[in-house]
Design an enzyme around this catalytic site. Structure first.
Site, PDB file in Angstrom:
ATOM      1  N   GLU A 185      44.146  24.257  54.585  1.00  0.00           N
ATOM      2  CA  GLU A 185      43.354  25.072  53.804  1.00  0.00           C
ATOM      3  C   GLU A 185      41.436  25.596  54.853  1.00  0.00           C
ATOM      4  O   GLU A 185      41.376  26.958  54.767  1.00  0.00           O
ATOM      5  CB  GLU A 185      42.565  24.364  53.096  1.00  0.00           C
ATOM      6  CG  GLU A 185      41.170  25.519  52.040  1.00  0.00           C
ATOM      7  CD  GLU A 185      40.706  24.638  50.673  1.00  0.00           C
ATOM      8  OE1 GLU A 185      40.996  22.583  51.214  1.00  0.00           O
ATOM      9  OE2 GLU A 185      39.852  25.186  49.788  1.00  0.00           O
ATOM     10  N   ASP A 199      31.168  26.677  49.198  1.00  0.00           N
ATOM     11  CA  ASP A 199      30.343  25.543  48.528  1.00  0.00           C
ATOM     12  C   ASP A 199      29.831  25.034  49.059  1.00  0.00           C
ATOM     13  O   ASP A 199      28.296  24.968  48.740  1.00  0.00           O
ATOM     14  CB  ASP A 199      31.302  24.739  47.872  1.00  0.00           C
ATOM     15  CG  ASP A 199      32.200  24.561  47.448  1.00  0.00           C
ATOM     16  OD1 ASP A 199      32.806  26.418  47.179  1.00  0.00           O
ATOM     17  OD2 ASP A 199      33.156  24.452  46.934  1.00  0.00           O
TER      18      ASP A 199
HETATM   19  C1  DGY Z   1      35.950  23.319  44.572  1.00  0.00           C
HETATM   20  O1  DGY Z   1      36.217  22.057  43.032  1.00  0.00           O
HETATM   21  O2  DGY Z   1      35.731  22.182  45.364  1.00  0.00           O
HETATM   22  C2  DGY Z   1      36.143  24.406  44.141  1.00  0.00           C
HETATM   23  O3  DGY Z   1      36.205  25.164  45.572  1.00  0.00           O
HETATM   24  C3  DGY Z   1      35.163  24.887  43.247  1.00  0.00           C
HETATM   25  O4  DGY Z   1      35.421  25.939  42.582  1.00  0.00           O
END
Ligand code: DGY
Length: 418
Positions: A385, A161
């Site tokens: 994560e 992201d």
């Molecule tokens: C989030 O909502 O952080 C996800 O990575 C989007 O897919």
């Protein structure tokens, strides 16, 4: 390390995150089915429950759009704890409410791994999935490919992201009119470890642009506000096409189209090489400029079947300088941040893909070392994560599906030699 106890804990996490047919990445923060998370989940399940492994992928493909796209999120059941939900995406193009972008196509690779364990009983299931996977890959080659490189149209599409790869393309966006909204992610996880409001304004603005065009690729293609050629996507799709080719051959179907995709993507990988940086890099296709970022995705070359000595030398250096490689952004980058999501932390899933590639490419020592540090990371800091590459500080919560999955399928001592 008590490997058996960790294996049991990992299986427990997969069962706990199982919502019946699909697995959430983690409770709370990510309450739906995410595309690439689901691929890893299926591979994890395949280590102890083959039936459930097939089901995971079948549920993912139940959300495939008529144009072949498999969305990055399937909103099977409403959950007010997540933003942006189906009402914000406004994507009603497929059979299940969903997002309007895709995600790295790891599915074919893991389907092959599942099928390898279940050749006889799994034959019919593979036969059903194969044309769906081909349609999805064709969608990438049609709507996300330029000069052999696969580009993303939203940072969420790459899965990475807030990687600095996208900074220049994001800076060119003026998110005017995005309006007020309430984030949910920062109520689950420390905001210091998540993307910023600056990023989110642009993420949501991009969603609004796609929605305004009905998520119709033909309408969006002529003027994409964000278009960055990405090593994650290009390497992963190339690899997935090789696995798709092997399965297609085994079923006796026509392979010519897939072979053509492989040739095209091999050229695209070469185009992602930034000679000045000495690394695979991303390219902002709106300006034609490299991003100048060495990331964990740069090391996916071997996974794609592409050899590169300079990347191997780089990886060795990174591995000797950090306790827990591979950092999502290299520490010498001015934007490196060891805690903030894709701007520095180590992700066990990326390590796994890099490690798989290294073994297959004939670099067993580098693969062994990477597996060892990943094993230590999870054993010492849990099924998080992501992790600070310097000291292993975990983030995102300790019950992550894909971290548990790669433990079971690749990192755990019980997997044996690579
Ligand atoms: C989030 O909502 O952080 C996800 O990575 C989007 O897919």
């Amino acid at each position: 390390m008590n490997a058996e106890a960790l294996d049991e804990e990992a299986r427990g996490i997969l069962r706990m995150n199982d919502r019946g047919g699909y697995t959430v990445p983690t409770d709370g923060l990510y309450p739906y089915q995410w595309n690439w998370d689901s691929g890893f989940a299926a591979w994890g399940f395949a280590q102890f429950d083959l039936e459930r492994a097939w089901k995971e992928v079948e549920t993912l493909f139940s959300g495939q759009w008529p144009n072949g796209m498999v969305p990055h999120i399937l909103f099977h059941k409403p959950d007010p704890g997540y933003f942006p939900g189906p009402d914000v995406w406004g994507a009603t193009n497929g059979p299940v409410p969903s997002s309007g972008v895709s995600q790295p196509p790891v599915a074919a690779t893991f389907v092959r791994a599942i099928w390898d364990k279940d050749r006889d009983a799994g034959q019919g299931r593979l036969q059903d999935l194969l044309p769906k996977m081909i349609d999805w890959h064709r969608w990438f080659m049609t709507w996300r490919q330029e000069a052999g490189m696969i580009f993303i149209t939203h940072p969420w599409e790459a899965g990475r992201d807030n990687a600095p790869d996208w900074d220049a393309a994001m800076a060119a966006i003026n998110p005017e009119g995005v309006g007020e909204y309430t984030r949910r992610d920062t109520s689950h996880v420390n905001p210091e470890m998540r993307p910023t409001k600056y990023d989110y304004d642009r993420y949501i603005w991009l969603v609004q642009q796609g929605r305004a065009k009905g998520w119709d690729e033909a309408r969006m293609a002529p003027d994409r506000p964000f278009k960055v050629a990405d090593p994650t996507m290009t390497f992963i799709l190339l690899r997935a096409n090789r696995d798709l080719l092997a399965m297609t051959e085994a079923l006796g179907a026509d392979t010519r189209e897939i072979k053509g995709w492989i040739d095209t993507l091999e050229q695209g990988c070469a185009a992602l090489w930034n000679e000045a940086l000495g690394s695979y890099d991303s390219i902002n296709l709106r300006t034609g400029t490299y991003s100048g970022c060495v990331t964990s995705a740069s090391y996916l070359c071997w996974y794609a079947g592409v050899e590169n000595d300079r990347m191997l030398a780089r990886l060795r250096a990174e591995t000797s300088n950090l306790r827990y490689p591979v950092p999502s952004t290299t520490p010498s980058h001015p934007e490196f941040n060891g805690k903030r999501y894709w701007r520095g932390p180590t992700w066990a899933i990326l390590n796994t893909l890099i490690g798989m590639g290294l073994s297959e490419a004939g670099h067993p020592e580098a693969a062994r070392l990477l597996r060892q540090t990943t094993q230590d990371l999870i054993a010492e800091h849990g099924f998080a994560e992501y992790f600070d590459p310097r000291d292993g500080t975990p983030a995102g919560g300790g019950t992550f599906t894909w971290t548990a999955a790669v433990w079971l399928a690749w990192a755990s001592p019980s997997v044996g030699d690579l």
